[in-house]
Motif scaffolding. Sequence first.
Motif, PDB file in Angstrom:
ATOM      1  N   ASP A 148     -34.709  28.454  -0.691  1.00 12.88           N
ATOM      2  CA  ASP A 148     -34.818  27.303   0.215  1.00 12.88           C
ATOM      3  C   ASP A 148     -35.732  27.625   1.400  1.00 12.88           C
ATOM      4  O   ASP A 148     -36.578  26.811   1.782  1.00 12.88           O
ATOM      5  CB  ASP A 148     -33.434  26.910   0.742  1.00 12.88           C
ATOM      6  N   THR A 149     -35.546  28.814   1.940  1.00 12.15           N
ATOM      7  CA  THR A 149     -36.350  29.159   3.130  1.00 12.15           C
ATOM      8  C   THR A 149     -37.829  29.311   2.772  1.00 12.15           C
ATOM      9  O   THR A 149     -38.703  28.944   3.554  1.00 12.15           O
ATOM     10  CB  THR A 149     -35.857  30.468   3.779  1.00 12.15           C
ATOM     11  N   GLN A 150     -38.092  29.815   1.578  1.00 13.42           N
ATOM     12  CA  GLN A 150     -39.501  29.928   1.141  1.00 13.42           C
ATOM     13  C   GLN A 150     -40.112  28.533   1.029  1.00 13.42           C
ATOM     14  O   GLN A 150     -41.240  28.300   1.469  1.00 13.42           O
ATOM     15  CB  GLN A 150     -39.582  30.644  -0.205  1.00 13.42           C
ATOM     16  N   ILE A 151     -39.376  27.632   0.407  1.00 13.64           N
ATOM     17  CA  ILE A 151     -39.910  26.270   0.236  1.00 13.64           C
ATOM     18  C   ILE A 151     -40.137  25.619   1.590  1.00 13.64           C
ATOM     19  O   ILE A 151     -41.175  24.994   1.840  1.00 13.64           O
ATOM     20  CB  ILE A 151     -38.958  25.441  -0.651  1.00 13.64           C
ATOM     21  N   GLN A 152     -39.163  25.786   2.488  1.00 14.76           N
ATOM     22  CA  GLN A 152     -39.322  25.193   3.824  1.00 14.76           C
ATOM     23  C   GLN A 152     -40.537  25.799   4.538  1.00 14.76           C
ATOM     24  O   GLN A 152     -41.260  25.090   5.242  1.00 14.76           O
ATOM     25  CB  GLN A 152     -38.049  25.426   4.639  1.00 14.76           C
ATOM     26  N   ALA A 153     -40.752  27.086   4.337  1.00 11.05           N
ATOM     27  CA  ALA A 153     -41.903  27.745   4.976  1.00 11.05           C
ATOM     28  C   ALA A 153     -43.221  27.198   4.419  1.00 11.05           C
ATOM     29  O   ALA A 153     -44.164  26.945   5.177  1.00 11.05           O
ATOM     30  CB  ALA A 153     -41.823  29.245   4.748  1.00 11.05           C
ATOM     31  N   VAL A 154     -43.253  27.005   3.106  1.00  8.06           N
ATOM     32  CA  VAL A 154     -44.485  26.499   2.491  1.00  8.06           C
ATOM     33  C   VAL A 154     -44.770  25.070   2.956  1.00  8.06           C
ATOM     34  O   VAL A 154     -45.915  24.716   3.269  1.00  8.06           O
ATOM     35  CB  VAL A 154     -44.367  26.553   0.946  1.00  8.06           C
ATOM     36  N   VAL A 155     -43.716  24.267   3.030  1.00  7.73           N
ATOM     37  CA  VAL A 155     -43.914  22.861   3.427  1.00  7.73           C
ATOM     38  C   VAL A 155     -44.506  22.786   4.833  1.00  7.73           C
ATOM     39  O   VAL A 155     -45.304  21.889   5.131  1.00  7.73           O
ATOM     40  CB  VAL A 155     -42.573  22.094   3.306  1.00  7.73           C
ATOM     41  N   LYS A 156     -44.142  23.731   5.682  1.00  3.05           N
ATOM     42  CA  LYS A 156     -44.712  23.741   7.047  1.00  3.05           C
ATOM     43  C   LYS A 156     -46.231  23.869   7.013  1.00  3.05           C
ATOM     44  O   LYS A 156     -46.921  23.433   7.921  1.00  3.05           O
ATOM     45  CB  LYS A 156     -44.107  24.894   7.854  1.00  3.05           C
ATOM     46  N   GLU A 157     -46.740  24.481   5.959  1.00  3.31           N
ATOM     47  CA  GLU A 157     -48.189  24.650   5.826  1.00  3.31           C
ATOM     48  C   GLU A 157     -48.899  23.334   5.513  1.00  3.31           C
ATOM     49  O   GLU A 157     -50.107  23.267   5.486  1.00  3.31           O
ATOM     50  CB  GLU A 157     -48.516  25.677   4.741  1.00  3.31           C
ATOM     51  N   THR A 170     -49.143  22.673  -2.612  1.00  2.00           N
ATOM     52  CA  THR A 170     -49.119  22.968  -4.046  1.00  2.00           C
ATOM     53  C   THR A 170     -49.903  24.241  -4.352  1.00  2.00           C
ATOM     54  O   THR A 170     -49.506  25.042  -5.203  1.00  2.00           O
ATOM     55  CB  THR A 170     -49.666  21.784  -4.856  1.00  2.00           C
ATOM     56  N   THR A 171     -51.010  24.441  -3.647  1.00  2.00           N
ATOM     57  CA  THR A 171     -51.786  25.675  -3.852  1.00  2.00           C
ATOM     58  C   THR A 171     -50.923  26.900  -3.589  1.00  2.00           C
ATOM     59  O   THR A 171     -50.897  27.844  -4.382  1.00  2.00           O
ATOM     60  CB  THR A 171     -53.008  25.705  -2.906  1.00  2.00           C
ATOM     61  N   LEU A 172     -50.192  26.865  -2.479  1.00  2.00           N
ATOM     62  CA  LEU A 172     -49.367  28.029  -2.101  1.00  2.00           C
ATOM     63  C   LEU A 172     -48.256  28.269  -3.120  1.00  2.00           C
ATOM     64  O   LEU A 172     -47.961  29.412  -3.475  1.00  2.00           O
ATOM     65  CB  LEU A 172     -48.774  27.820  -0.706  1.00  2.00           C
ATOM     66  N   LEU A 173     -47.641  27.184  -3.603  1.00  2.00           N
ATOM     67  CA  LEU A 173     -46.555  27.338  -4.580  1.00  2.00           C
ATOM     68  C   LEU A 173     -47.089  27.825  -5.928  1.00  2.00           C
ATOM     69  O   LEU A 173     -46.466  28.654  -6.592  1.00  2.00           O
ATOM     70  CB  LEU A 173     -45.790  26.014  -4.728  1.00  2.00           C
ATOM     71  N   PHE A 174     -48.232  27.312  -6.334  1.00  2.29           N
ATOM     72  CA  PHE A 174     -48.854  27.766  -7.583  1.00  2.29           C
ATOM     73  C   PHE A 174     -49.175  29.252  -7.498  1.00  2.29           C
ATOM     74  O   PHE A 174     -48.949  30.011  -8.428  1.00  2.29           O
ATOM     75  CB  PHE A 174     -50.153  26.983  -7.844  1.00  2.29           C
ATOM     76  N   TYR A 175     -49.724  29.624  -6.352  1.00  5.12           N
ATOM     77  CA  TYR A 175     -50.117  31.022  -6.187  1.00  5.12           C
ATOM     78  C   TYR A 175     -48.889  31.937  -6.206  1.00  5.12           C
ATOM     79  O   TYR A 175     -48.862  32.946  -6.906  1.00  5.12           O
ATOM     80  CB  TYR A 175     -50.894  31.193  -4.869  1.00  5.12           C
ATOM     81  N   ALA A 176     -47.866  31.550  -5.444  1.00  2.00           N
ATOM     82  CA  ALA A 176     -46.664  32.387  -5.387  1.00  2.00           C
ATOM     83  C   ALA A 176     -45.987  32.463  -6.751  1.00  2.00           C
ATOM     84  O   ALA A 176     -45.392  33.485  -7.098  1.00  2.00           O
ATOM     85  CB  ALA A 176     -45.698  31.835  -4.345  1.00  2.00           C
ATOM     86  N   ALA A 177     -46.089  31.399  -7.521  1.00  2.00           N
ATOM     87  CA  ALA A 177     -45.492  31.400  -8.863  1.00  2.00           C
ATOM     88  C   ALA A 177     -46.192  32.406  -9.761  1.00  2.00           C
ATOM     89  O   ALA A 177     -45.581  32.939 -10.694  1.00  2.00           O
ATOM     90  CB  ALA A 177     -45.566  30.009  -9.472  1.00  2.00           C
ATOM     91  N   GLY A 178     -47.481  32.654  -9.503  1.00  2.00           N
ATOM     92  CA  GLY A 178     -48.174  33.672 -10.294  1.00  2.00           C
ATOM     93  C   GLY A 178     -49.534  33.254 -10.827  1.00  2.00           C
ATOM     94  O   GLY A 178     -50.232  34.071 -11.423  1.00  2.00           O
TER      95      GLY A 178
END
Lengths: 614, 435
Positions: free
Chosen positions: A466-475, A231-239
């Motif tokens: 999709d690939t971004q989400i899959q990459a983030v989930v790997k984290e 969630t941290t990574l997605l929040f950050y990438a969102a802005g």
Amino acid sequence: MMTDNWKYQKLITMSIGYILKRHFSPMYVIARLDRAIQRIVVRKIDEKSRLLLWITRSSRVMTSLSIFFIIMIPCLCSFSFSWEPYTPPAPIPNDRRTFPEPQSVKVNVWQNAYSRQMTQTTTRAFDFSRWVRAIGGNPRQALNVNAYDEVDSSSWFEHRNTAQPFSQEDIRRGPRTIDGPDTSGNWVIFKVKSEGMAPGFWIKDAQGNRFIIKPEIKGYPEVGTSAENITTLLFYAAGYHTPENYLSQVRLNRIKIKSGVKLIDERDVKRLMTQKDLEAIFDRVHVREDGTVRVTASRFIKGKPVGSFSFSGTRKDDPNDIVPHQHRRELRGLYVICSWLNHHDLNSGNFFESYITKNGQSYIGHYFLDFSSSLGASLFGAQPLVRGYVPLINPLYTFIVNPIKNWFHVPRWESNNPITYPAVGRFNNHIFKPDKFKINYPLAAFSLMTDRDAYWAAKLVMSFTDTQIQAVVKEGCYTDPKTDSILANILIERRDIIGRFWYNRVCPLERFRYDEKQSKLCFTDMGIKGNLYTKSESKYQYKTKHNGKEVAKSMTFSDNSCLDIPPPKPSKEDINEIEVVIQTARSKGNFSKPMNVFIQSDNSQAFRVVGITR
Amino acid sequence: MLKNLSQILPILTTFVLLFGQVSSFGNSESDSTTKNDTLAFPEKLPAKDTWEHIISAPGYALNFPFWVTHKLIEKSIYFVDEKKIVPKIRRILVSQDGTRVIMPTFIERVGAGVRVRKTEYLGNKSTILTGGNYGSDHRHGLHLHLLEVPLYQKLHLNFTSDYENLVEERYYGTGSQTKSADISNYRNAQIISKAELCFGLLKKLTLNLSGSYNYHNVTEGKNEVDDDDGPPTNIKYPFQTIGKGFEPHINIASLSVGATLNRLKPEGHPIKGTAADVSYALFQEMGHGNYGFSKTTLDLKQYFHLFYDRTVMFRLNSNVIRPLRNENIPFFYLSEIGETGTVRGYKRGRFRDRDRLMGTIEYRYPIWSPSWRVIEMVVFSDIGQVAHNIFTDLEAENFFFGYGFGLRMYTELGRVLNFEVGFSDERIRVYFALN
């Protein structure tokens, strides 16, 4: 939440406009009121009281006029009887300018929760202007938007993935600037949180970096720590601004206590921490088979902590903070991001302000912390059934609505909300409704969110591929590789649900370009760009106005993303304007709420798109 | 003066509305240019336009009392949290190892009080409960319970002793035809001490053998009803004619055998399972031998888990009391309808007779479950009858019917708060119990 029911609004505004034009011009209304009052009053007052009659009549007329204006001004304001060229909204000044260091503000979490749930909710209920706006279908829009209905980067938000899509490496790195806490040396605890269910430490590693670490709780491996990292990574990438969170594994014997560290024990007594206390805390953490403990290590945010921010009002001692927070689009739109990630724990303790210095300027930066209760996870396994679907405390629902409603009705979150997968927790998409998401305590900004705000935030969500989400989930570093695909698929499906829902509430066209030579106005359909709809199932309807006068009747076309808009002949007006009113429809659905595109020229320059309204 | 003001106010309002709008709409662009050009910090943007403030003014006024109340509560929350009052109270009420708990209680008959519960006192499951209650008109009670004291393998002992001074008990006569207005009061100071040997025959089935000593001192009451019954009541039954049992210093001993089945899941907050209690007891007055009777009790509860935390409960309860030889039954030992746990909605002690047959159906559903069921709504219906002999005297028209709803709050300890409203053809009655 206010919603723009545009058909309803259109019907009302058309009716009011007709009545106003035909029968209620101000002079006509005054004359009618005056005559009506005269008729009533003259019957009652004899000829000798002319003065009294005059006073009474005047006051009555003024009272009537006041009431009339109070009711009609919102409508009048949205009406223009004479054409005026489009003027873009005033830009919001840069809020990253130096000012003297402010005092730290302490916010009590429980007081804030009560204030949000009770005080602010009641106050909003008695705010009649909101009712007037809701009836008129004209909700208060965000104040910090520019001519293209976008927000500029600020101390709250920065365009990241929407401006330049992140590479897989970038999105996996997120806000991190180092490789995490140094596990080759000892971690020295200099502060401890021993009370409560989840222990936490403030540590300094061998490199001298300071972190707040949260170990996994015994019996609940991976769930909370992985969710926090993703969630941290997605929040950050969102802005949004987040701390640097790292997943790290450490052996317990590497954790040492700095002399003089104090803790508050079970008896609420502050005393020196001993090795025995540390062992007691370690008894509550989950130790892996290899003898290590996985922790979330949150690096200290740079600058000086100055408190927590609110979702309403402004901070008095911050001169940069000029937009009331409830009217900031990035805070209103945060609702959509939170609904995507099921991040419901938005208590005031999770909002953080730091007085930072960047690029030679010292100002307050705004951060979001603690995402361990997101994606269906918590530090103690799966989230409870109700999370994300019901506010934590709502007396109105608990004691009035639920006793009636729950009689034999079983809410969807109760009947169809199983644990998806042990490491994922309770995170589903089959019962997910983007506008029904509930956080623990209401926020003023969320309650004021309009379709435009939600659409803006939905664009952020849809910007993730999709690939971004899959990459983030790997984290998330799940042990079971199946978890990665399950979680990624849920996130992708939820993203698309959000996109379809909010994109249908407005006309989702962006990036308008006008080519005067080819007489074409081209745009990007976000629905098609996000692979939610195909070109063949999308159609558009538009009409054009030249300086307020309709020059082309409504025309429908499909399978194209450019309109034929010939430039008008030069006019006597200072500004020559083409206004394109455009709507979108998908398959056999109705046309969306219209949006307006303004193309202007000052007769000396070429025509160009100067702004849009939705 | 006021009249002039009322005449000027609308004019001012109109001007403010008109010019307030114009200025707020008109100044935006010019302001912004100056804001960008100058190094001075811009002014904060207003959260509302002028017309919005004016329209909302009546709402602000209406909300003002609520707002003040909320702010006071906010301050209180801040104070309580910052001063750590809750943990401090918790430290006083709950021991460090969690085995000793002090709880506030409220019991309708004896008032408010405190109870101390100490577990693992004389064995793993043993519990000692002690406390006292005090209520209006000096009603009070003292309690000491030693529960599940292990004796030998599956054998354990329960010892309970309760002293209660009940100052305002009601007597409406005997039988099911008594009138609500025909009331008299009596005072009953009683001590009931009971020792019970329990043998765990099967996992959930326990056989009980108990002996008790009961002391009663029944005297005149206030002879008035101070609840919401309205005007003074008819004293149809003067104290001298209340019936057998109206006398001081009655000492009664009893011997009882019974069986208890408890298959409730989970125990403190059941959603399914069966609970049954069957007992036969002999009561004999010590010394004089005026009173002697037997009492057979059957209490059966069945919980059904319908769906998603919705539970329905059926209850069947029956008492059969018979005199021994030619001895008498004290009126306060007769079966009652109106006491808590019988047909809700009737006054306490409203109907008395030897036997009782009653049934209950309850439907429970959650209304607040932050993480698990904490507050439940209950909807219930009770039906019951008292009769001289339920095997021969039961009549369909003599059944009393009550219904109602309530709220129940649960913690890990079980039900901690009970609030019910019962309706009957005679009145509405509110039930409240804490811990």
